[in-house]
Design a protein around this motif. Structure first.
Motif, PDB file in Angstrom:
ATOM      1  N   ALA A 163       0.839  -1.201   0.000  1.00  0.00           N
ATOM      2  CA  ALA A 163       0.000   0.000   0.000  1.00  0.00           C
ATOM      3  C   ALA A 163       0.872   1.249   0.000  1.00  0.00           C
ATOM      4  O   ALA A 163       0.531   2.247  -0.640  1.00  0.00           O
ATOM      5  N   GLN A 164       1.994   1.198   0.707  1.00  0.00           N
ATOM      6  CA  GLN A 164       2.912   2.333   0.725  1.00  0.00           C
ATOM      7  C   GLN A 164       3.385   2.658  -0.691  1.00  0.00           C
ATOM      8  O   GLN A 164       3.358   3.814  -1.111  1.00  0.00           O
ATOM      9  N   ASP A 165       3.806   1.635  -1.436  1.00  0.00           N
ATOM     10  CA  ASP A 165       4.260   1.852  -2.818  1.00  0.00           C
ATOM     11  C   ASP A 165       3.180   2.522  -3.645  1.00  0.00           C
ATOM     12  O   ASP A 165       3.456   3.442  -4.419  1.00  0.00           O
ATOM     13  N   THR A 178       4.244  11.014   1.583  1.00  0.00           N
ATOM     14  CA  THR A 178       5.684  10.804   1.643  1.00  0.00           C
ATOM     15  C   THR A 178       5.977   9.610   2.538  1.00  0.00           C
ATOM     16  O   THR A 178       5.168   9.250   3.402  1.00  0.00           O
ATOM     17  N   ARG A 179       7.120   9.041   2.313  1.00  0.00           N
ATOM     18  CA  ARG A 179       7.569   7.946   3.181  1.00  0.00           C
ATOM     19  C   ARG A 179       7.943   8.565   4.522  1.00  0.00           C
ATOM     20  O   ARG A 179       8.689   9.534   4.585  1.00  0.00           O
ATOM     21  N   THR A 180       7.440   8.011   5.598  1.00  0.00           N
ATOM     22  CA  THR A 180       7.666   8.547   6.934  1.00  0.00           C
ATOM     23  C   THR A 180       9.119   8.341   7.345  1.00  0.00           C
ATOM     24  O   THR A 180       9.649   7.234   7.228  1.00  0.00           O
ATOM     25  N   GLY A 181       9.741   9.413   7.827  1.00  0.00           N
ATOM     26  CA  GLY A 181      11.113   9.334   8.299  1.00  0.00           C
ATOM     27  C   GLY A 181      11.252   8.359   9.447  1.00  0.00           C
ATOM     28  O   GLY A 181      10.318   8.180  10.239  1.00  0.00           O
ATOM     29  N   TYR A 182      12.386   7.722   9.542  1.00  0.00           N
ATOM     30  CA  TYR A 182      12.751   6.782  10.606  1.00  0.00           C
ATOM     31  C   TYR A 182      12.008   5.458  10.543  1.00  0.00           C
ATOM     32  O   TYR A 182      12.582   4.424  10.840  1.00  0.00           O
TER      33      TYR A 182
END
Length: 90
Positions: A33-35, A44-48
């Motif tokens: 789902a992220q892709d 955006t992709r979450t940092g960390y």
């Protein structure tokens, strides 16, 4: 340890508020789902923690109903079968 307001199932967070500057929502929907969501410029992709399937989106970028859908999908991913069954009982 998360230093932002986090909503949890047990000890596992499923939604975090304010990971980036401004009012944002971060949810864990898994890598597939992220892709898909990362093809949408609002996400955006979450940092960390992005490597675990987390995405972040500004609240103001969400259309009506999207907030609830994202939070529920993330909750369902973390909650487990027993909690989901209890949630779905009338």
């Amino acid at each position: 340890m998360v230093h932002h307001p986090a909503f949890r199932v047990g000890k596992k967070p499923f939604a975090i508020v304010g990971m980036n500057q401004g009012p944002t929502l971060s949810v864990n929907l898994g890598r597939d789902a992220q892709d898909h969501l990362l093809t949408d410029e609002r996400f955006t992709r979450t940092g960390y923690i992005g490597q675990h399937g987390w995405v972040t989106v500004p609240f103001e970028a969400l259309a009506k109903g999207e907030l609830e859908d994202l939070v529920e999908q993330s909750w369902r991913r973390i909650a487990g079968k027993r909690r989901i069954a209890a949630f779905e009982q009338p």
